[in-house]
Design an enzyme around this catalytic site. Structure first.
Site, PDB file in Angstrom:
ATOM      1  N   SER A  84      26.082   0.268  16.785  1.00  0.00           N
ATOM      2  CA  SER A  84      25.620  -1.148  16.803  1.00  0.00           C
ATOM      3  C   SER A  84      26.537  -1.435  15.415  1.00  0.00           C
ATOM      4  O   SER A  84      27.211  -0.563  14.863  1.00  0.00           O
ATOM      5  CB  SER A  84      24.110  -0.834  16.102  1.00  0.00           C
ATOM      6  OG  SER A  84      23.857  -2.261  15.346  1.00  0.00           O
ATOM      7  N   TYR A 127      18.413   4.139  11.275  1.00  0.00           N
ATOM      8  CA  TYR A 127      18.955   3.373  12.394  1.00  0.00           C
ATOM      9  C   TYR A 127      20.506   3.279  12.112  1.00  0.00           C
ATOM     10  O   TYR A 127      21.496   3.817  12.819  1.00  0.00           O
ATOM     11  CB  TYR A 127      18.346   1.861  12.360  1.00  0.00           C
ATOM     12  CG  TYR A 127      19.085   1.162  13.640  1.00  0.00           C
ATOM     13  CD1 TYR A 127      18.622   1.499  15.064  1.00  0.00           C
ATOM     14  CD2 TYR A 127      20.010   0.266  13.711  1.00  0.00           C
ATOM     15  CE1 TYR A 127      19.314   0.782  16.055  1.00  0.00           C
ATOM     16  CE2 TYR A 127      20.428  -0.335  14.678  1.00  0.00           C
ATOM     17  CZ  TYR A 127      20.026  -0.153  16.092  1.00  0.00           C
ATOM     18  OH  TYR A 127      20.521  -0.639  16.960  1.00  0.00           O
TER      19      TYR A 127
HETATM   20  N1  LIG Z   1      19.907  -6.189  20.813  1.00  0.00           N
HETATM   21  C1  LIG Z   1      20.741  -5.937  19.800  1.00  0.00           C
HETATM   22  O1  LIG Z   1      20.411  -7.037  18.863  1.00  0.00           O
HETATM   23  C2  LIG Z   1      21.407  -4.641  19.547  1.00  0.00           C
HETATM   24  C3  LIG Z   1      22.197  -4.756  18.435  1.00  0.00           C
HETATM   25  C4  LIG Z   1      22.969  -3.768  18.360  1.00  0.00           C
HETATM   26  C5  LIG Z   1      23.013  -2.560  18.977  1.00  0.00           C
HETATM   27  N2  LIG Z   1      21.890  -2.392  20.170  1.00  0.00           N
HETATM   28  C6  LIG Z   1      21.680  -1.232  20.682  1.00  0.00           C
HETATM   29  O2  LIG Z   1      21.847  -1.500  22.387  1.00  0.00           O
HETATM   30  C7  LIG Z   1      21.172  -0.144  22.782  1.00  0.00           C
HETATM   31  C8  LIG Z   1      20.164  -1.261  24.055  1.00  0.00           C
HETATM   32  O3  LIG Z   1      19.260  -1.846  23.341  1.00  0.00           O
HETATM   33  P1  LIG Z   1      18.859  -3.423  23.758  1.00  0.00           P
HETATM   34  O4  LIG Z   1      19.337  -4.204  22.932  1.00  0.00           O
HETATM   35  O5  LIG Z   1      19.280  -3.746  25.291  1.00  0.00           O
HETATM   36  O6  LIG Z   1      17.389  -3.326  23.619  1.00  0.00           O
HETATM   37  P2  LIG Z   1      15.989  -3.000  24.897  1.00  0.00           P
HETATM   38  O7  LIG Z   1      15.983  -4.138  25.606  1.00  0.00           O
HETATM   39  O8  LIG Z   1      14.784  -2.790  23.893  1.00  0.00           O
HETATM   40  O9  LIG Z   1      16.389  -1.553  25.567  1.00  0.00           O
HETATM   41  C9  LIG Z   1      16.444  -0.564  24.957  1.00  0.00           C
HETATM   42  C10 LIG Z   1      16.458   0.617  26.111  1.00  0.00           C
HETATM   43  O10 LIG Z   1      16.547   1.816  25.575  1.00  0.00           O
HETATM   44  C11 LIG Z   1      15.278   2.548  26.255  1.00  0.00           C
HETATM   45  N3  LIG Z   1      14.567   3.405  25.373  1.00  0.00           N
HETATM   46  C12 LIG Z   1      14.116   3.354  24.135  1.00  0.00           C
HETATM   47  N4  LIG Z   1      13.350   4.218  23.647  1.00  0.00           N
HETATM   48  C13 LIG Z   1      13.511   5.393  24.523  1.00  0.00           C
HETATM   49  C14 LIG Z   1      13.155   6.720  24.575  1.00  0.00           C
HETATM   50  N5  LIG Z   1      12.470   7.347  23.750  1.00  0.00           N
HETATM   51  N6  LIG Z   1      13.451   7.444  25.490  1.00  0.00           N
HETATM   52  C15 LIG Z   1      14.263   6.898  26.587  1.00  0.00           C
HETATM   53  N7  LIG Z   1      14.835   5.639  26.718  1.00  0.00           N
HETATM   54  C16 LIG Z   1      14.268   4.718  25.725  1.00  0.00           C
HETATM   55  C17 LIG Z   1      14.276   1.560  26.734  1.00  0.00           C
HETATM   56  O11 LIG Z   1      13.754   2.018  27.806  1.00  0.00           O
HETATM   57  P3  LIG Z   1      11.981   2.318  27.871  1.00  0.00           P
HETATM   58  O12 LIG Z   1      11.437   1.475  27.072  1.00  0.00           O
HETATM   59  O13 LIG Z   1      11.778   2.012  29.176  1.00  0.00           O
HETATM   60  O14 LIG Z   1      12.062   3.817  27.554  1.00  0.00           O
HETATM   61  C18 LIG Z   1      15.393   0.537  27.159  1.00  0.00           C
HETATM   62  O15 LIG Z   1      15.869   0.504  28.572  1.00  0.00           O
HETATM   63  C19 LIG Z   1      20.189   0.240  21.945  1.00  0.00           C
HETATM   64  O16 LIG Z   1      20.870   1.661  21.731  1.00  0.00           O
HETATM   65  C20 LIG Z   1      20.201  -0.580  20.689  1.00  0.00           C
HETATM   66  O17 LIG Z   1      20.253   0.169  19.492  1.00  0.00           O
HETATM   67  C21 LIG Z   1      21.121  -3.490  20.317  1.00  0.00           C
END
Ligand SMILES: NC(=O)c1ccc[n+]([C@@H]2O[C@H](COP(=O)([O-])OP(=O)(O)OC[C@H]3O[C@@H](n4cnc5c(N)ncnc54)[C@H](OP(=O)(O)O)[C@@H]3O)[C@@H](O)[C@H]2O)c1
Length: 279
Positions: free
Chosen positions: A139, A152
């Site tokens: 991130s 985080y």
């Molecule tokens: N969206 C943003 O603004 C942003 C910015 C920077 C970085 N990121 C990073 O991008 C990645 C994806 O996030 P996203 O934005 O796509 O959010 P998201 O839609 O909430 O997706 C997160 C994914 O991680 C899985 N997950 C969460 N906790 C878990 C656990 N305990 N065990 C296994 N799987 C787990 C969730 O699946 P389940 O809930 O089905 O387990 C979901 O598929 C993350 O690493 C996040 O830190 C996001």
């Protein structure tokens, strides 16, 4: 010719589902994980019917050692993994002192333990096959330590450093490494923490990216010179400014921002620290 195969963690929503769609469209076979079983199975069904690829769906909660073990055992049956995408992750919009240590350490299990175990398990197969690629989803927060994201920012910074070490070690073995550092991306990530998207149109336009923009940038950049991949011009500017800005200015701005966002913050932290030392 055999179709390439990828593992995508956190496939049930957001950036993970974006990778699933993009790779399936190109004919990749996939191993996908997530905790929400109904979503995982629905995605498997949709992708299989639409793109006629093989999809293995493995429900797994990465805070649970047994689930990670089962995932690794399933991977043992695969002789070829071409791409590993460590994407699963979550945020917690709480100050370190306002949240229990146990709750916060779950993040280390998902961001660090699961990611490093998967890499440790999959890379020997890639070395045997003399090619492969790894994308670790970090991130922009890795470079922006803040009051409400101790674990985080620190765990995402770990992924940056870890990925750079991997690149140094594996570049000569024809294994590509990328650490993806997205800024604000339109997924469920923020709503799951009780946060909304930016209200102003300008902020959304300038700072927020869509899942497709982030995933396309990541897949296009894989194997290029830059290991750290930052989607979005403004996010890249923020990264470069942070690299040259004296730390003391950053600390000043970050502490004022956190007090502006939550004026109670400073008082709460002080109260929590005093309470924890007097009990
Ligand atoms: N969206 C943003 O603004 C942003 C910015 C920077 C970085 N990121 C990073 O991008 C990645 C994806 O996030 P996203 O934005 O796509 O959010 P998201 O839609 O909430 O997706 C997160 C994914 O991680 C899985 N997950 C969460 N906790 C878990 C656990 N305990 N065990 C296994 N799987 C787990 C969730 O699946 P389940 O809930 O089905 O387990 C979901 O598929 C993350 O690493 C996040 O830190 C996001």
């Amino acid at each position: 010719m055999k179709a390439p195969k990828a593992i995508i963690t956190g496939a049930t929503s957001g950036i993970g589902t974006g990778y699933v769609n993009s790779l399936a469209k190109k004919g990749w076979n996939l191993i996908i994980t997530g905790r929400r079983i109904a979503r995982l199975n629905k995605l498997k069904k949709e992708i299989t019917q639409k793109y006629h690829v093989n999809v293995i769906a493995i429900p797994a909660d990465f805070t649970c050692d047994e689930d990670i073990k089962l995932l690794l055992e399933t991977i043992d049956y695969e002789d070829q993994i071409d791409l590993l995408i460590n994407n699963a992750g979550f945020g917690q919009n709480k100050n370190f002192f306002e949240n229990s240590i146990e709750e916060q350490q779950k993040m280390l299990k998902v961001h660090i333990t699961a990611t490093s175990k998967l890499i440790h398990h999959v890379v020997p197969k890639m070395i045997l096959n003399q090619e492969g690629a790894i994308i670790n989803v970090s991130s922009l927060s890795a470079f922006l330590p803040a009051s409400n994201s101790y674990y985080y920012s620190a765990s995402k910074a770990f992924l940056v450093s870890f990925s750079e070490s991997l690149h140094i070690d594996l570049a000569g073995k024809n294994i590509k490494v990328q650490v993806l550092c997205p800024g604000f991306t339109q997924t469920e990530f923020h709503s799951r923490q009780g946060l909304g998207e930016a209200k102003s149109w300008l902020a959304r336009k300038i700072l927020w990216r869509s899942v497709d923009q982030v995933v396309n940038k990541s897949l296009k950049s894989l194997g290029r010179k830059r290991i750290i991949c930052i989607p979005g011009f403004v996010n890249q500017c923020i990264y470069h400014i942070l690299n040259i800005m004296p730390k003391r200015y950053y600390y000043y701005l970050a502490s004022n921002r956190s007090n502006l966002v939550n004026p109670q913050n400073q008082k709460t932290v002080e109260a929590e620290v005093i309470a924890s030392h007097t009990h």
